[in-house]
Scaffold this motif. Structure first.
Motif, PDB file in Angstrom:
ATOM      1  N   ILE A  50       0.843  -1.202   0.000  1.00  0.00           N
ATOM      2  CA  ILE A  50       0.000   0.000   0.000  1.00  0.00           C
ATOM      3  C   ILE A  50       0.872   1.244   0.000  1.00  0.00           C
ATOM      4  N   LEU A  51       0.617   2.142  -0.954  1.00  0.00           N
ATOM      5  CA  LEU A  51       1.211   3.479  -0.968  1.00  0.00           C
ATOM      6  C   LEU A  51       0.161   4.419  -0.409  1.00  0.00           C
ATOM      7  N   LEU A  52       0.468   5.070   0.701  1.00  0.00           N
ATOM      8  CA  LEU A  52      -0.559   5.765   1.468  1.00  0.00           C
ATOM      9  C   LEU A  52      -0.172   7.211   1.756  1.00  0.00           C
ATOM     10  N   ASP A  53      -0.943   8.129   1.190  1.00  0.00           N
ATOM     11  CA  ASP A  53      -0.741   9.547   1.484  1.00  0.00           C
ATOM     12  C   ASP A  53      -1.178   9.821   2.925  1.00  0.00           C
ATOM     13  N   ILE A  54      -0.464  10.694   3.608  1.00  0.00           N
ATOM     14  CA  ILE A  54      -0.824  11.003   4.996  1.00  0.00           C
ATOM     15  C   ILE A  54      -1.968  12.011   5.059  1.00  0.00           C
ATOM     16  N   LEU A  55      -1.894  13.070   4.241  1.00  0.00           N
ATOM     17  CA  LEU A  55      -2.902  14.131   4.303  1.00  0.00           C
ATOM     18  C   LEU A  55      -4.073  13.797   3.395  1.00  0.00           C
ATOM     19  N   LEU A  56      -5.023  13.043   3.926  1.00  0.00           N
ATOM     20  CA  LEU A  56      -6.228  12.665   3.193  1.00  0.00           C
ATOM     21  C   LEU A  56      -7.433  13.381   3.790  1.00  0.00           C
ATOM     22  N   GLY A  58     -10.998  13.783   5.487  1.00  0.00           N
ATOM     23  CA  GLY A  58     -11.747  12.918   6.387  1.00  0.00           C
ATOM     24  C   GLY A  58     -10.809  12.101   7.258  1.00  0.00           C
ATOM     25  N   MET A  59     -10.716  10.821   6.968  1.00  0.00           N
ATOM     26  CA  MET A  59      -9.846   9.911   7.713  1.00  0.00           C
ATOM     27  C   MET A  59      -8.436  10.007   7.136  1.00  0.00           C
ATOM     28  N   ASP A  60      -7.472  10.497   7.926  1.00  0.00           N
ATOM     29  CA  ASP A  60      -6.130  10.705   7.367  1.00  0.00           C
ATOM     30  C   ASP A  60      -5.343   9.399   7.288  1.00  0.00           C
ATOM     31  N   GLY A  61      -4.175   9.477   6.658  1.00  0.00           N
ATOM     32  CA  GLY A  61      -3.371   8.285   6.412  1.00  0.00           C
ATOM     33  C   GLY A  61      -2.899   7.599   7.681  1.00  0.00           C
ATOM     34  N   LEU A  62      -2.619   8.364   8.732  1.00  0.00           N
ATOM     35  CA  LEU A  62      -2.182   7.764   9.992  1.00  0.00           C
ATOM     36  C   LEU A  62      -3.277   6.866  10.567  1.00  0.00           C
ATOM     37  N   ALA A  63      -4.514   7.355  10.531  1.00  0.00           N
ATOM     38  CA  ALA A  63      -5.634   6.567  11.039  1.00  0.00           C
ATOM     39  C   ALA A  63      -5.872   5.330  10.176  1.00  0.00           C
ATOM     40  N   VAL A  64      -5.731   5.491   8.865  1.00  0.00           N
ATOM     41  CA  VAL A  64      -5.884   4.347   7.952  1.00  0.00           C
ATOM     42  C   VAL A  64      -4.838   3.280   8.254  1.00  0.00           C
ATOM     43  N   CYS A  65      -3.605   3.719   8.435  1.00  0.00           N
ATOM     44  CA  CYS A  65      -2.514   2.793   8.722  1.00  0.00           C
ATOM     45  C   CYS A  65      -2.777   2.026  10.015  1.00  0.00           C
ATOM     46  N   ARG A  66      -3.174   2.737  11.061  1.00  0.00           N
ATOM     47  CA  ARG A  66      -3.455   2.074  12.346  1.00  0.00           C
ATOM     48  C   ARG A  66      -4.577   1.056  12.206  1.00  0.00           C
ATOM     49  N   GLU A  67      -5.597   1.417  11.429  1.00  0.00           N
ATOM     50  CA  GLU A  67      -6.723   0.495  11.233  1.00  0.00           C
ATOM     51  C   GLU A  67      -6.280  -0.755  10.483  1.00  0.00           C
ATOM     52  N   ILE A  68      -5.479  -0.585   9.440  1.00  0.00           N
ATOM     53  CA  ILE A  68      -4.988  -1.733   8.671  1.00  0.00           C
ATOM     54  C   ILE A  68      -4.135  -2.637   9.551  1.00  0.00           C
ATOM     55  N   ARG A  69      -3.344  -2.033  10.425  1.00  0.00           N
ATOM     56  CA  ARG A  69      -2.457  -2.835  11.277  1.00  0.00           C
ATOM     57  C   ARG A  69      -3.220  -3.673  12.306  1.00  0.00           C
ATOM     58  N   THR A  70      -4.474  -3.364  12.544  1.00  0.00           N
ATOM     59  CA  THR A  70      -5.262  -4.223  13.430  1.00  0.00           C
ATOM     60  C   THR A  70      -5.643  -5.522  12.722  1.00  0.00           C
ATOM     61  N   TYR A  71      -5.554  -5.537  11.400  1.00  0.00           N
ATOM     62  CA  TYR A  71      -5.868  -6.738  10.620  1.00  0.00           C
ATOM     63  C   TYR A  71      -4.625  -7.422  10.068  1.00  0.00           C
ATOM     64  N   SER A  72      -3.616  -6.659   9.720  1.00  0.00           N
ATOM     65  CA  SER A  72      -2.409  -7.229   9.125  1.00  0.00           C
ATOM     66  C   SER A  72      -1.180  -6.452   9.579  1.00  0.00           C
ATOM     67  N   GLU A  73      -0.205  -7.190  10.116  1.00  0.00           N
ATOM     68  CA  GLU A  73       1.065  -6.569  10.497  1.00  0.00           C
ATOM     69  C   GLU A  73       2.116  -6.781   9.417  1.00  0.00           C
TER      70      GLU A  73
END
Length: 233
Positions: A50-56, A58-73
């Motif tokens: 995943i290539l993930l911009d931080i400044l998104l 609504g839900m920013d990239g940091l929050a997206v990353c944390r959410e993904i890490r709850t499913y896949s490390e």
């Protein structure tokens, strides 16, 4: 490599299109413009990276990353950001990202970084540590067969790159490695690599494992040279 899916999350349509043009020569590329779309694609398409911009919006990239890490490390996440300050890298990598790419960037650099991360992912983690064993470091217990790390009997959440970096240092005790050497061993040989990433990951490991991260007992800084793992009897 065409069967591997890359998820590009970027709210700037021009950057999305540019990355898609470069990456689709080697990969199947899906794009998202918001964090919510990114999570939908993550669950439905199981991207290899995943290539993930931080400044998104609504839900920013940091929050997206944390959410993904709850499913896949394990899925590699590479942040894209115009913020180049060291503190911003810390926030990004602490959220669970594997690497950090500064805007503006050469799309060829991004392609090279993607390939480097996927090459490292293809290396069998089990094979790399087939002679592993259980290690006890004071209140820390490390099972190098199952990759479970406990502190006072409680599991410690370490992301894939943190585990690989920790295990590499443990298996090479008292040897000093520079940031460049560690980056090449863990992230892969990459002339575009940002070696400050190593410093942030070392800091994160210390915060999770050391009693006093400012005065570490195990991962020691050798000033002017790099880092080494100091085993305890």
């Amino acid at each position: 490599m065409k069967n591997e899916t890359i998820l590009v999350v970027e709210d700037d349509a021009d950057i999305r299109h540019l990355l898609q043009l470069y990456l689709r020569q080697d990969y199947h590329v899906i794009v998202a413009g918001t964090g919510y779309e990114a999570l939908e694609f993550f669950h439905s398409d199981a991207p290899a990276l995943i290539l993930l911009d931080i400044l998104l919006p609504g839900m920013d990239g940091l929050a997206v990353c944390r959410e993904i890490r709850t499913y896949s490390e394990e899925v590699p996440i590479l942040f894209l950001s115009s913020r180049s300050e060291y503190e911003d890298r810390i926030y990004g990598l602490e959220a669970g990202a594997d690497d950090y790419i500064i805007k503006p960037f050469d799309p060829g650099e991004v392609l090279a970084r993607v390939k480097a991360h996927l090459r490292r992912k293809e290396i069998s983690f089990k094979k790399a540590y087939e002679n592993a064993s259980k290690i006890k470091l004071g209140e820390i217990e490390i099972d190098m067969d199952t990759y479970i790390v406990l502190r006072n009997g409680e599991p410690v959440q370490l992301y894939a790159k943190e585990i690989q970096l920790l295990f590499f240092l443990i298996q090479n005790p008292n040897q000093v490695f520079s940031n460049i050497q560690l980056y090449e061993h863990i992230w892969g040989e990459d002339k575009f690599g940002d070696y400050k990433t190593v410093k942030v990951h070392i800091s994160n490991i210390r915060k999770k494992l050391e009693k006093n991260p400012a005065n570490p007992e195990f991962i020691i800084t050798v000033r002017g040279f790099g880092y080494k793992f100091l085993p305890k009897n």
